[in-house]
Motif scaffolding. Structure first.
Motif, mmCIF file in Angstrom:
data_model
loop_
_atom_site.group_PDB
_atom_site.id
_atom_site.type_symbol
_atom_site.label_atom_id
_atom_site.label_comp_id
_atom_site.label_asym_id
_atom_site.label_seq_id
_atom_site.Cartn_x
_atom_site.Cartn_y
_atom_site.Cartn_z
ATOM 1 N N UNK A 40 0.882 -1.071 0.052
ATOM 2 C CA UNK A 40 -0.179 -0.241 -0.053
ATOM 3 C C UNK A 40 1.102 1.300 0.036
ATOM 4 N N UNK A 41 0.456 2.283 -0.863
ATOM 5 C CA UNK A 41 1.643 3.452 -0.739
ATOM 6 C C UNK A 41 1.169 4.105 0.258
ATOM 7 N N UNK A 44 -1.656 6.478 0.585
ATOM 8 C CA UNK A 44 -3.097 5.738 0.609
ATOM 9 C C UNK A 44 -3.133 5.582 2.214
ATOM 10 N N UNK A 45 -1.915 5.302 2.763
ATOM 11 C CA UNK A 45 -2.110 5.187 4.399
ATOM 12 C C UNK A 45 -2.190 6.423 5.073
ATOM 13 N N UNK A 46 -1.903 7.667 4.170
ATOM 14 C CA UNK A 46 -2.340 9.029 4.778
ATOM 15 C C UNK A 46 -3.731 9.045 4.506
ATOM 16 N N UNK A 47 -3.953 8.945 3.340
ATOM 17 C CA UNK A 47 -5.661 9.045 3.435
ATOM 18 C C UNK A 47 -6.508 8.351 4.337
ATOM 19 N N UNK A 105 5.925 13.272 -3.216
ATOM 20 C CA UNK A 105 6.394 11.949 -2.519
ATOM 21 C C UNK A 105 6.097 12.340 -1.071
ATOM 22 N N UNK A 106 5.731 11.245 -0.339
ATOM 23 C CA UNK A 106 5.509 11.483 1.145
ATOM 24 C C UNK A 106 6.907 11.530 1.988
#
Lengths: 224, 202
Positions: A40-41, A44-47, A105-106
């Motif tokens: 999982x990107x 996506x984890x941030x979302x 980019x995170x």
């Protein structure tokens, strides 16, 4: 005398990919460890974290805390300070999660938080007159990955590297840590430190020159 | 075309760090084969990179997986405290009201204790001087600025000193030129008798 091939020597270990998840940390809850290692990107984890779930944020912490710690450690030189910097980075990340720009980019954003805190901490240490060598004196190399040199020589060399790093201006030290220790490219470093690509390359070049000058002085025994 | 040493040295950092593309790296490698000075420079840079890389591999004897597990738990605890802090935060009204009340009290206090401003020119009574006599030289008079409308000759022709036109409506009030000005006439200033007090005729 055989000429040495002057190409970049392969690194002694896997090239750290800043965007790749790290190995699972022992002792984590199974759900978090699974989420941290899932494909999982980070975005996506941030979302999911913004949606109110806490496990995705814990997974982000699990993914990045090792790198955050080691980057901070190589900037400030102390385990305790590096731990505080890493923790504070995640707290600040949590507070400003809603401002994350999903087009970027995170890790660029997160490492910027880490570097800002680490450089601030380094300046506090220096203004307090303390040395950041304390934690490193007596450290042992990792025997599994050390290059083929006698352990004592390597330890002595690492000690000297720390003493030279200690003399560098924080702006050169930051670039050397990110580029030569942690393997980020100049293009990746530039947005982290809010510099242009050209400035980053110049600081890398100048930082290595100054490092060499100080190294040669220590070899001559002029300063230690 | 063989690049110069200066040109090659600008690419040495990228060459040593493996950031050059294959074509550029090949050009640098060919130059280094023949140029001892550039080769020494590249070797020096490579040693710097290798020494710094040694720190990444060295790690620290006190840091292992259990350190990171404990760090993870501590970080998540701090995050939970942060979540609790934001969910029980005081509504903004309750934070702003005391500040607004304090500001209001400050403004009210300042308003009540400030110096009163002088009255407007338009409501100020004409300046009366006890020292002037009227035109007839009889009784006490006040300095009255004679004003007249345009074309009004009741106060005398414009040559009387009152001017003409809009400016003739005003006469500059000076002590010079006033016949009844006691300061210049040498007469004693008249004192308005107040019955029952200083009136010598009492």
């Amino acid at each position: 005398m055989e000429r040495r091939r002057l190409v970049a020597r392969p690194r002694t270990g896997p090239t750290p990919d800043p965007s790749a998840p790290t190995a699972p940390i022992g002792g984590l809850p199974a759900a978090i460890a699974e989420l941290a290692n899932a494909p999982i990107s980070d975005a996506e984890l941030v979302r999911r974290s913004l949606a109110g779930q806490q496990d995705p944020f814990a997974a982000l912490v699990a993914r990045y805390q090792k790198r955050a710690f080691w980057i901070a450690f190589h900037v400030v030189g102390r385990v305790e300070d590096a731990r505080d910097v890493a923790q504070e980075s995640f707290v600040r990340l949590f507070r400003s999660l809603a401002k994350f720009d999903f087009s970027r980019a995170f890790y660029t954003w997160f490492y910027r938080i880490v570097m800002n805190l680490a450089i601030d901490q380094l300046r506090k240490i220096r203004s307090g007159g303390a040395s950041s060598l304390e934690d490193f004196q007596g450290g042992l190399p990792d025997a599994r990955e050390a290059p083929a040199e006698a352990p004592m020589e390597l330890e002595e060399q690492n000690g000297r590297v720390w003493s030279v790093l200690e003399r560098l201006d924080p702006k050169f030290r930051a670039v050397l840590v990110l580029r030569d220790i942690h393997g980020l490219s100049c293009r990746e470093i530039a947005p982290i430190l809010r510099l242009t690509h050209a400035t980053t390359r110049w600081r890398l070049h100048r930082g290595r020159q100054v490092f060499r000058e100080h190294w040669e002085r220590t070899e001559r025994g002029g300063e230690r | 075309m063989n690049p110069s040493c200066a040109e090659i040295r600008t690419r040495l950092d990228g060459f040593v760090g493996g950031e050059l593309d294959a074509a550029s790296a090949s050009v640098v490698a060919v130059h280094l084969r023949d140029c001892a000075a550039c080769r020494r420079e590249a070797t020096g840079l490579q040693q710097v990179v290798h020494r710094l890389l040694g720190l990444r591999d060295a790690g620290h004897p006190e840091v292992d997986d259990s350190t990171f597990a404990a760090m993870h738990a501590a970080t998540m605890h701090r995050i939970e405290v942060e979540v609790d802090r934001t969910t029980t935060a005081t509504p903004w009204v309750r934070r702003v009201l005391p500040i607004a009340a304090a500001a209001g009290l400050f403004v009210a206090g300042w308003w009540m204790t400030r110096e009163p401003s002088p009255p407007s020119v338009f409501v100020r009574p004409p300046i009366g001087s006890p020292v002037a006599l009227d035109r007839a030289g009889v009784g006490p008079a006040t300095f009255v600025v004679p004003m007249r409308q345009l074309g009004d000759e009741s106060l005398g022709p414009a040559s009387d000193g009152f001017g003409a036109g809009l400016m003739g409506r005003w006469r500059l009030r000076t002590l010079e030129g006033l016949d009844t000005d006691p300061w210049h006439s040498g007469r004693e200033p008249a004192v308005v008798p107040v019955r029952g007090t200083d009136d010598p005729r009492r």
